[in-house]
Write a protein that holds these residues in place. Structure first.
Motif, mmCIF file in Angstrom:
data_model
loop_
_atom_site.group_PDB
_atom_site.id
_atom_site.type_symbol
_atom_site.label_atom_id
_atom_site.label_comp_id
_atom_site.label_asym_id
_atom_site.label_seq_id
_atom_site.Cartn_x
_atom_site.Cartn_y
_atom_site.Cartn_z
ATOM 1 N N TRP A 81 13.674 -3.039 2.822
ATOM 2 C CA TRP A 81 13.398 -3.409 4.209
ATOM 3 C C TRP A 81 12.295 -2.577 4.852
ATOM 4 C CZ3 TRP A 81 18.628 -4.495 7.178
ATOM 5 C CH2 TRP A 81 19.353 -5.474 6.471
ATOM 6 N N MET A 82 11.559 -1.805 4.067
ATOM 7 C CA MET A 82 10.592 -0.883 4.641
ATOM 8 C C MET A 82 9.148 -1.382 4.561
ATOM 9 S SD MET A 82 12.204 1.554 6.029
ATOM 10 C CE MET A 82 13.928 1.092 6.268
ATOM 11 N N THR A 83 8.927 -2.533 3.932
ATOM 12 C CA THR A 83 7.572 -3.063 3.821
ATOM 13 C C THR A 83 7.585 -4.563 4.067
ATOM 14 O OG1 THR A 83 6.935 -1.382 2.197
ATOM 15 C CG2 THR A 83 5.561 -3.346 2.323
ATOM 16 N N ALA A 84 6.770 -5.009 5.009
ATOM 17 C CA ALA A 84 6.632 -6.447 5.259
ATOM 18 C C ALA A 84 5.683 -7.047 4.229
ATOM 19 C CB ALA A 84 6.099 -6.689 6.662
ATOM 20 N N ARG A 134 -0.483 -9.948 1.595
ATOM 21 C CA ARG A 134 -0.647 -8.579 2.077
ATOM 22 C C ARG A 134 0.707 -7.932 2.312
ATOM 23 N NH1 ARG A 134 -5.811 -8.249 6.236
ATOM 24 N NH2 ARG A 134 -7.325 -9.250 4.844
ATOM 25 N N THR A 135 0.713 -6.620 2.220
ATOM 26 C CA THR A 135 1.917 -5.842 2.510
ATOM 27 C C THR A 135 1.632 -4.895 3.668
ATOM 28 O OG1 THR A 135 1.292 -4.205 0.833
ATOM 29 C CG2 THR A 135 2.792 -5.977 0.153
ATOM 30 N N TYR A 136 2.676 -4.643 4.456
ATOM 31 C CA TYR A 136 2.541 -3.820 5.665
ATOM 32 C C TYR A 136 3.710 -2.844 5.721
ATOM 33 C CZ TYR A 136 -0.514 -7.751 6.881
ATOM 34 O OH TYR A 136 -1.487 -8.727 6.868
ATOM 35 N N PRO A 137 3.527 -1.625 5.204
ATOM 36 C CA PRO A 137 4.620 -0.637 5.255
ATOM 37 C C PRO A 137 4.978 -0.292 6.699
ATOM 38 C CG PRO A 137 2.904 0.027 3.710
ATOM 39 C CD PRO A 137 2.351 -1.117 4.508
ATOM 40 N N THR A 138 6.248 0.001 6.931
ATOM 41 C CA THR A 138 6.659 0.391 8.277
ATOM 42 C C THR A 138 5.919 1.651 8.698
ATOM 43 O OG1 THR A 138 8.524 1.047 9.667
ATOM 44 C CG2 THR A 138 8.649 1.655 7.331
ATOM 45 N N PRO A 139 5.407 1.677 9.928
ATOM 46 C CA PRO A 139 4.715 2.892 10.389
ATOM 47 C C PRO A 139 5.680 3.987 10.835
ATOM 48 C CG PRO A 139 4.652 1.218 12.094
ATOM 49 C CD PRO A 139 5.312 0.586 10.908
#
Length: 465
Positions: A205-208, A224-229
């Motif tokens: 659950w930590m990367t979109a 694309r992937t978007y890690p939680t900031p």
């Protein structure tokens, strides 16, 4: 919508009471201003929501009724609550609107799922395409295990997903256009103009994960992937209008759905079709707080006066896209310019200000009073009141409805009334069928361009008498 309750101060209670008395006293009679009493002409509709195509000038009559046994030959099959709840059964059902077709889902329920109010687990799902005029089943497709489908259907294509699956179905025929397994948990899918967008997250659950592609290749354009900031804060990607969003509270990240690029970050609460998004900073008591309309790059356009909770979920039938109606003003949908102001489009309740709008039909915005005892029609072009009538409902809690572009057809779960948009008179009334479940109100819905009454275990198509 945030519904956290808070009590008003004594001074504010007195002020609101005085305001309500003043408003009611000033509009006690039916008012006609700059409107012809002649019968309204047929409306040319290019923008609609919860819209049916036949005009219902008199009480409609039931033409057909369907239950699970009419659709599926599987022993014990039930109707599921489509499109949201296809992974479990909660004791009630609903079909979904798929443009020119009504689509229902059936499955055989099994054991209770873990968790409170988690419903019963269900086996593989069958989908059924139903002719809205006759109630005849045009197709049946076995689609396997699913979680849900997106409610808004574009171009007659259903966008559905399982936990690790993306499924695109042609609503007219039931043909599977694309069936894809993913290596991430799918949370949202859309398909429009042949473009499929998928949003999900990794198992921790930590990367979109977001993809953009076609029905045959869901990441043909990009992935694309978007890690939680924020370390330990789960991502929550979701798709809305031309954006996908992630984050919460003041840290909602807004991305361009076409390119995947980050546009801005802020307390984003709602995205309107037309490109404008709204930031909302709730006050400490949980009321609507401060709302600002922003452009697609996050630049402020205008502050919303006397802000309300944001929601555009009412019947609409207009010749052009209507303005954004929120707070106490109408804002041009693409520029955010204030067009007019009328405090009647909102209701001040103990939990905060919310929308009073019941529907927008032709050139009339129909609103309800605070106590639900009256309905009023406001001119869509300048906001002035053109009529006011007592509500025909005995139950004044809340109403849901549809429109035929001339009437606003509302139900409180017990009765159905058709309100003439031109003058507020009641064109016809009829009782609602019993819901069959105390948790569920009988609902009137627009499906396949027709009026459909939905109860817990069946749904009925209506037509003009």
């Amino acid at each position: 919508m945030n519904t956290a309750a808070r009590w008003l101060t004594d001074q504010r209670r007195i002020w609101i009471a005085v305001l309500i008395v003043a408003v009611v006293a000033g509009i006690a009679a039916v008012v006609w201003v700059n409107r012809s009493p002649e019968q309204p002409q047929e409306v040319s509709v290019s923008y609609g929501r919860f819209l049916i195509s036949p005009r219902l000038d008199s009480t409609p009559v039931p033409r057909w009724t369907l239950r699970a046994a009419d659709l599926s030959d599987e022993p014990g099959a039930v109707l599921l609550a489509a499109p949201q709840n296809l992974g479990g059964y909660y004791g009630y059902s609903s079909p979904m609107d798929a443009g020119a077709m009504i689509v229902a889902a059936t499955a055989v329920p099994g054991e209770p799922r873990p968790g409170e109010n988690a419903g019963l687990a269900v086996g593989p799902v069958r989908m059924h395409g139903i002719d809205p005029d006759t109630g005849q089943v045009r197709w049946t497709t076995d689609v396997g295990e699913l979680v849900s489908c997106r409610e808004q259907v574009f171009d007659g294509q259903l966008a559905c997903h399982g936990t690790h699956r993306v499924l695109i179905i042609e609503a007219a025929t039931g043909a599977v256009l694309g069936d894809h397994t993913t290596d991430f948990d799918v949370m949202d899918v859309t398909v429009r103009d042949g473009v499929v967008s998928v949003a999900g997250r990794t198992a921790d659950w930590m990367t979109a994960v977001v993809t953009r592609g076609t029905t045959s290749d869901i990441d043909a354009t990009w992935r694309r992937t978007y890690p939680t900031p924020i370390s330990g804060d789960p991502v929550r990607p979701r798709i809305t209008q031309d954006y996908f969003l992630d984050g919460h509270d003041h840290g909602v990240r807004v991305y361009d759905l076409r390119t995947g690029e980050l546009l801005f970050t802020g307390p984003i609460a709602y995205a309107f079709d037309g490109g404008i998004v709204a930031s909302q900073v709730f006050d400490r008591g949980g009321s609507a707080g401060r709302v600002t309309l922003l452009d697609r790059n996050g630049h402020p356009i205008t502050e919303v006066g006397n802000a309300s909770f944001l929601l555009e979920w009412y019947p609409t039938a207009t010749a052009t896209p209507p303005p954004i109606l929120t707070g106490e003003s109408a804002y041009e949908r693409t520029t955010g310019r204030v067009l007019w102001t009328n405090a009647q489009i909102g209701i001040d309740e103990y939990a905060g200000r919310k929308s009073a709008i019941q529907g927008v039909v032709d050139n009339t915005v129909i609103v309800r009073s605070l106590d639900g005892s009256e309905l009023a029609g406001l001119d869509l072009t300048d906001g002035h009141r053109i009529w006011q009538q007592p509500t025909p409902f005995s139950n004044r809690s809340r109403y849901d409805g549809i429109t035929d572009a001339s009437h606003l057809i509302l139900t409180d779960g017990t009765t159905v009334h058709a309100i003439n948009a031109a003058d507020g008179s009641t064109a016809w009334s009829m009782p609602s069928p019993p819901s069959g479940d105390p948790r569920l109100r009988s609902a009137v819905k627009a499906m396949g361009g027709r009026m459909v009454m939905v109860t817990a275990q069946e749904f009925t198509g209506y037509a003009a008498a």
